[in-house]
Design an enzyme around this catalytic site. Structure first.
Site, short mmCIF file in Angstrom:
data_model
loop_
_atom_site.label_atom_id
_atom_site.label_comp_id
_atom_site.label_asym_id
_atom_site.label_seq_id
_atom_site.Cartn_x
_atom_site.Cartn_y
_atom_site.Cartn_z
N GLY A 68 0.82 -1.20 0.00
CA GLY A 68 0.00 0.00 0.00
C GLY A 68 0.86 1.26 0.00
N TYR A 69 1.90 1.25 0.82
CA TYR A 69 2.81 2.40 0.89
C TYR A 69 3.51 2.61 -0.44
CZ TYR A 69 6.50 5.49 2.61
OH TYR A 69 7.34 6.55 2.80
#
Length: 197
Positions: free
Chosen positions: A160-161
Site C-alpha cells: 500500500g505504501y
C-alpha cells in the site's frame, strides 16, 4: 550553500501536514527560519504548547495549530474549509503527512490498503486541488509533496505504501505539467530512511 537572501520567505504562510514530528517538523522549522508563518496540521497535534509550536514561535514566527484526521474525507474537507476561511492565502503547501502499514502483499488486508492510500494519496491530492485552485487564481504558489525512494524501488511488505508513493510521484508530474504555466510550482522530494522517533 544558499544564502538567507536566496531563501527569504518573510510575509509568506506555509501549510505543513504531518508537522508534529519527523520530516514534517523539520520542514516547518526550516520554513519558519526562512521567515514563513506556519499552519501546522497533524492527527495528534495539541491545540497549544506543542514542541513544533514552541520551536516556530521561538523563531519569531506565528504558528496556527490544527488537529485533523486527513485520512477521513469529511474531516479533511472540513479542515480545508476552516483553513481557507481563517487564512485566505496559502503561499506554500507541504503535503507531508503519511503512514505505512507492513504486511506481505498476499496477507495485506483491505483495511491497511484503504487507510494508507487515504492518507498518502487521496488527502495530498485533495489538499493540492483545493489550495491549488486559489494559487492558480493568484498566479503564484508552491506545493511540495513528500514522496519516497519506495516510489521508485517498491520496497518489501509495504504494498500500500509503495503504491501510494509511486502514484504520488506521478501526481507531482501531472500537477507540475498542468500548473507550471499558471505560476504554481509543484515538486516532490523522495527521502530514504530517516532516523525519527
Amino acid at each position: 550553500m544558499l544564502t538567507p537572501a536566496l531563501f527569504e520567505l518573510k510575509g509568506k504562510i506555509a501549510l505543513v501536514t504531518g508537522c508534529n514530528k519527523g520530516i514534517g517538523k523539520a520542514m516547518a522549522i526550516s520554513l519558519a527560519e526562512a521567515g514563513a508563518d506556519i499552519i501546522g496540521v497533524s492527527g495528534s497535534l495539541a491545540a497549544n504548547g506543542s514542541e513544533i509550536e514552541l520551536a516556530v514561535t521561538a523563531l519569531g514566527r506565528k504558528f496556527y495549530a490544527y488537529q485533523a484526521n486527513l485520512s477521513e474525507r469529511t474531516a479533511l474537507l472540513a479542515f480545508v474549509e476552516k483553513v481557507q476561511t481563517a487564512h485566505p492565502i496559502i503561499d506554500i503547501l507541504i503535503n507531508n503527512a503519511g503512514t505505512i502499514m507492513r504486511k506481505p502483499a498476499a496477507e495485506h488486508p483491505d483495511e491497511y490498503w484503504d487507510q494508507v492510500l487515504a492518507l498518502n494519496l487521496d488527502a495530498p491530492f485533495i489538499l493540492a486541488r483545493e489550495f491549488g485552485k486559489k494559487m492558480i487564481e493568484r498566479g503564484s504558489g508552491k506545493i511540495i509533496f513528500t514522496c519516497s525512494l519506495l516510489s521508485f524501488q517498491g520496497g518489501i511488505n509495504v504494498p500500500g505504501y509503495a503504491a501510494s508513493k509511486g502514484a504520488l510521484s506521478s501526481l507531482v508530474k501531472a500537477l507540475s505539467n498542468e500548473w507550471a504555466s499558471k505560476g504554481v510550482q509543484v515538486n516532490g522530494i523522495a527521502p530514504g530512511y530517516i532516523a525519527t522517533d
